[in-house]
Design a protein around this motif. Structure first.
Motif, short mmCIF file in Angstrom:
data_model
loop_
_atom_site.label_atom_id
_atom_site.label_comp_id
_atom_site.label_asym_id
_atom_site.label_seq_id
_atom_site.Cartn_x
_atom_site.Cartn_y
_atom_site.Cartn_z
N TYR A 91 0.83 -1.21 0.00
CA TYR A 91 0.00 0.00 0.00
C TYR A 91 0.86 1.25 0.00
N SER A 92 2.02 1.20 0.66
CA SER A 92 2.89 2.38 0.71
C SER A 92 3.42 2.77 -0.67
N GLN A 108 -4.57 5.12 -0.78
CA GLN A 108 -5.49 4.01 -0.55
C GLN A 108 -5.90 4.04 0.92
N PRO A 109 -7.12 3.63 1.26
CA PRO A 109 -7.57 3.67 2.65
C PRO A 109 -6.64 2.93 3.62
N GLU A 110 -6.12 1.75 3.21
CA GLU A 110 -5.27 0.96 4.08
C GLU A 110 -3.89 1.59 4.29
N LEU A 111 -3.52 2.55 3.44
CA LEU A 111 -2.19 3.15 3.48
C LEU A 111 -1.87 3.75 4.85
N LYS A 112 -2.83 4.45 5.45
CA LYS A 112 -2.58 5.13 6.71
C LYS A 112 -2.32 4.16 7.86
N GLU A 113 -3.11 3.09 7.94
CA GLU A 113 -2.99 2.16 9.06
C GLU A 113 -2.05 0.99 8.80
N HIS A 114 -1.93 0.59 7.53
CA HIS A 114 -1.17 -0.62 7.21
C HIS A 114 -0.30 -0.41 5.96
N PRO A 115 0.68 0.47 6.01
CA PRO A 115 1.46 0.76 4.81
C PRO A 115 2.23 -0.44 4.26
#
Length: 135
Positions: free
Chosen positions: A36-37, A42-49
């Motif tokens: 995701y990073s 993407q929504p998951e980028l902030k919590e799960h890069p």
């Protein structure tokens, strides 16, 4: 001639890289992972890069997968089926997938004439393996 194929796409909650490397160890092929990073917004980028946005295992067996919060705690009710007449390779795949998982039906000769078995791998994915006799 045009071809059409269907490829399984499996969703995980943070285990995608580990699972895809497990499958690569069994099936071989080339594994491509995009986190995701690397993807932008993407929504998951902030919590799960470091979660996998898209994974592709491409070889004898082709599997796509990603990590998402939307994945169920258990795999959705779908089984992946491997079939063919290369008994040695399919036995190897079955044994590899069974490692850390649970075999429901061992590979055995069935009434329809093929060798068949079922298992759930250590990631909760259900597999069927059917080996036909070479013609």
């Amino acid at each position: 001639m045009a071809t059409i194929q269907i490829d399984p796409y499996i969703f995980f909650k943070g285990e995608c890289r580990e699972a895809m490397e497990f499958y690569k160890g069994i099936f071989g092929g080339e594994l491509t992972i995009q986190k995701y990073s690397e993807s932008g917004d993407q929504p998951e980028l902030k919590e799960h890069p470091d979660w996998v946005m898209h994974g592709l295992l491409d070889g004898d067996v082709r599997i796509m997968a990603s990590d998402t919060e939307k994945a169920s705690d258990k795999a959705a009710k779908i089984d992946l089926s491997l079939s063919g007449d290369d008994a040695d390779k399919l036995h190897k795949y079955f044994d590899g997938l069974a490692e850390g998982g649970k075999v429901q039906f061992p590979l055995e000769k069935q009434f329809w004439g093929d060798i068949f078995g079922m298992l759930t791998d250590k990631y909760g994915i259900e597999w069927m393996v059917n080996i036909t006799e070479k013609s």
